[in-house]
Write a protein that holds these residues in place. Structure first.
Motif, PDB file in Angstrom:
ATOM      1  N   GLY A 133       0.785  -1.217   0.000  1.00  0.00           N
ATOM      2  CA  GLY A 133       0.000   0.000   0.000  1.00  0.00           C
ATOM      3  C   GLY A 133       0.821   1.272   0.000  1.00  0.00           C
ATOM      4  O   GLY A 133       0.324   2.343   0.367  1.00  0.00           O
ATOM      5  N   ALA A 134       2.072   1.189  -0.408  1.00  0.00           N
ATOM      6  CA  ALA A 134       2.945   2.363  -0.418  1.00  0.00           C
ATOM      7  C   ALA A 134       2.457   3.387  -1.441  1.00  0.00           C
ATOM      8  O   ALA A 134       1.812   3.044  -2.436  1.00  0.00           O
ATOM      9  CB  ALA A 134       4.373   1.950  -0.743  1.00  0.00           C
ATOM     10  N   ASP A 135       2.771   4.636  -1.197  1.00  0.00           N
ATOM     11  CA  ASP A 135       2.415   5.732  -2.097  1.00  0.00           C
ATOM     12  C   ASP A 135       3.065   5.494  -3.462  1.00  0.00           C
ATOM     13  O   ASP A 135       4.294   5.502  -3.577  1.00  0.00           O
ATOM     14  CB  ASP A 135       2.912   7.041  -1.474  1.00  0.00           C
ATOM     15  N   PRO A 136       2.302   5.301  -4.526  1.00  0.00           N
ATOM     16  CA  PRO A 136       2.896   5.003  -5.829  1.00  0.00           C
ATOM     17  C   PRO A 136       3.576   6.189  -6.494  1.00  0.00           C
ATOM     18  O   PRO A 136       4.274   6.019  -7.497  1.00  0.00           O
ATOM     19  CB  PRO A 136       1.697   4.524  -6.653  1.00  0.00           C
ATOM     20  N   THR A 137       3.380   7.399  -5.952  1.00  0.00           N
ATOM     21  CA  THR A 137       4.002   8.586  -6.560  1.00  0.00           C
ATOM     22  C   THR A 137       5.236   9.059  -5.797  1.00  0.00           C
ATOM     23  O   THR A 137       5.902  10.001  -6.218  1.00  0.00           O
ATOM     24  CB  THR A 137       3.001   9.755  -6.611  1.00  0.00           C
ATOM     25  N   ALA A 138       5.536   8.428  -4.670  1.00  0.00           N
ATOM     26  CA  ALA A 138       6.601   8.925  -3.790  1.00  0.00           C
ATOM     27  C   ALA A 138       7.989   8.621  -4.340  1.00  0.00           C
ATOM     28  O   ALA A 138       8.224   7.566  -4.931  1.00  0.00           O
ATOM     29  CB  ALA A 138       6.454   8.319  -2.400  1.00  0.00           C
ATOM     30  N   TYR A 139       8.901   9.553  -4.141  1.00  0.00           N
ATOM     31  CA  TYR A 139      10.311   9.353  -4.470  1.00  0.00           C
ATOM     32  C   TYR A 139      11.141  10.239  -3.561  1.00  0.00           C
ATOM     33  O   TYR A 139      10.610  11.136  -2.893  1.00  0.00           O
ATOM     34  CB  TYR A 139      10.600   9.649  -5.946  1.00  0.00           C
ATOM     35  N   THR A 140      12.442   9.965  -3.499  1.00  0.00           N
ATOM     36  CA  THR A 140      13.296  10.719  -2.588  1.00  0.00           C
ATOM     37  C   THR A 140      14.184  11.707  -3.339  1.00  0.00           C
ATOM     38  O   THR A 140      14.584  11.461  -4.481  1.00  0.00           O
ATOM     39  CB  THR A 140      14.193   9.785  -1.755  1.00  0.00           C
ATOM     40  N   VAL A 141      14.468  12.806  -2.664  1.00  0.00           N
ATOM     41  CA  VAL A 141      15.381  13.825  -3.191  1.00  0.00           C
ATOM     42  C   VAL A 141      16.342  14.224  -2.078  1.00  0.00           C
ATOM     43  O   VAL A 141      16.084  13.965  -0.898  1.00  0.00           O
ATOM     44  CB  VAL A 141      14.623  15.071  -3.695  1.00  0.00           C
ATOM     45  N   THR A 142      17.437  14.830  -2.453  1.00  0.00           N
ATOM     46  CA  THR A 142      18.400  15.311  -1.455  1.00  0.00           C
ATOM     47  C   THR A 142      17.837  16.531  -0.749  1.00  0.00           C
ATOM     48  O   THR A 142      17.365  17.474  -1.389  1.00  0.00           O
ATOM     49  CB  THR A 142      19.737  15.648  -2.138  1.00  0.00           C
ATOM     50  N   ASP A 143      17.886  16.499   0.567  1.00  0.00           N
ATOM     51  CA  ASP A 143      17.362  17.578   1.404  1.00  0.00           C
ATOM     52  C   ASP A 143      18.457  18.635   1.589  1.00  0.00           C
ATOM     53  O   ASP A 143      19.415  18.430   2.329  1.00  0.00           O
ATOM     54  CB  ASP A 143      16.933  17.003   2.752  1.00  0.00           C
ATOM     55  N   ARG A 144      18.299  19.753   0.906  1.00  0.00           N
ATOM     56  CA  ARG A 144      19.303  20.824   0.954  1.00  0.00           C
ATOM     57  C   ARG A 144      19.565  21.287   2.379  1.00  0.00           C
ATOM     58  O   ARG A 144      20.727  21.495   2.768  1.00  0.00           O
ATOM     59  CB  ARG A 144      18.846  22.011   0.097  1.00  0.00           C
ATOM     60  N   GLU A 145      18.517  21.439   3.165  1.00  0.00           N
ATOM     61  CA  GLU A 145      18.676  21.944   4.526  1.00  0.00           C
ATOM     62  C   GLU A 145      19.458  20.966   5.396  1.00  0.00           C
ATOM     63  O   GLU A 145      20.242  21.385   6.255  1.00  0.00           O
ATOM     64  CB  GLU A 145      17.302  22.232   5.145  1.00  0.00           C
ATOM     65  N   MET A 146      19.281  19.682   5.173  1.00  0.00           N
ATOM     66  CA  MET A 146      20.014  18.701   5.967  1.00  0.00           C
ATOM     67  C   MET A 146      21.501  18.706   5.614  1.00  0.00           C
ATOM     68  O   MET A 146      22.352  18.600   6.496  1.00  0.00           O
ATOM     69  CB  MET A 146      19.430  17.301   5.771  1.00  0.00           C
TER      70      MET A 146
END
Length: 255
Positions: A224-237
């Motif tokens: 049931g995972a979000d089918p549109t989700a993806y990861t990006v680099t978090d500039r603030e982190m």
């Protein structure tokens, strides 16, 4: 202390360069532990970075364990040749036997391919060491094999939990090999890593982006995972990690 960010896009590599990272581990599919990036991703990342930091692609032809067939090692040899030819500063590799020891035959082939492509290329052994039977025995072998560094969580699920072992690894390596803490590393862990003598830290520094809308159809997502989700680099982190390291080094007494 060096700052390395694991990135899965050219934009992430550029963000890491802009926010003061020293190098990136370039890969795809971080949700699977990372696999080898494409040549197109490598080329685009080189353009986004524009010489501001080092790019070290992960060489891992598939997810799962670190026991590789001869065909899989052949694949990784080809990946090393192509990615180093594109300008990678080094490669990130690792292989184990069924018993949890370094697969010396496989690793020697990968090391030889690296040296043939670029004698000056750096060699990083990845977190396969954290699935090994004896991380200190692996450490000794990596020194003998000519590795530059090892990425490890100290044989624990997270680097924070493995702090004591990481400190012992620093002592064991005695400067012959850089010990880079990574694996579940949080910003709050960085001061302890610095105090323990670690000379580098590795973060995924990622956040999840979603464009989910009602009625979105799954194209293979499980559980049931979000089918549109993806990861990006978090500039603030990335920025916060760089600031934390800079503050620690500013406060450190002179050698």
């Amino acid at each position: 202390m060096k700052l390395e960010i694991a990135v899965v896009s050219a934009a992430g590599a550029g963000t890491s360069a802009s926010e003061g990272a020293d190098r990136v581990e370039l890969c795809t599919s971080l949700e699977l532990g990372g696999i080898t990036p494409s040549q197109g991703l490598m080329e685009a990342s080189m353009e986004h970075v524009d010489g501001r930091l080092e790019i070290h692609p992960l060489i891992r032809c598939r997810p799962g364990d670190f026991r590789y067939s001869a065909s899989e090692v052949d694949t990784m040899v080809h990946e090393i040749r192509h990615l180093l030819a594109q300008g990678a500063h080094g490669v990130v590799i690792g292989a184990l036997t069924a018993e949890g020891d370094v697969d010396v035959h496989a690793i020697q082939r990968l090391v030889d391919a690296t040296r043939a492509a670029n004698p000056a290329a750096q060699l990083t052994f990845h977190r396969a060491i954290d699935q090994s039977r004896d991380p200190f025995a692996v450490l000794d072998q990596l020194v003998d094999l000519g590795f530059t560094r090892v990425l490890t969580s100290g044989h624990e699920a997270t680097a924070g939990a493995g702090l004591q072992t990481l400190s012992e690894m620093v002592d064991r390596a005695a400067g012959a090999l850089e010990i880079m803490a990574g694996g579940g590393l949080a910003l709050a862990d960085i001061p302890a890593m610095h105090a323990a003598g670690l000379s580098a830290v590795h973060l995924s520094a990622k956040k999840t982006v979603s464009t989910l809308r009602e009625g979105a159809i799954s194209l293979g997502a499980q559980d049931g995972a979000d089918p549109t989700a993806y990861t990006v680099t978090d500039r603030e982190m990335v920025r916060a990690a760089r600031a934390e390291i800079n503050a620690l080094e500013l406060d450190a007494p002179p050698a």
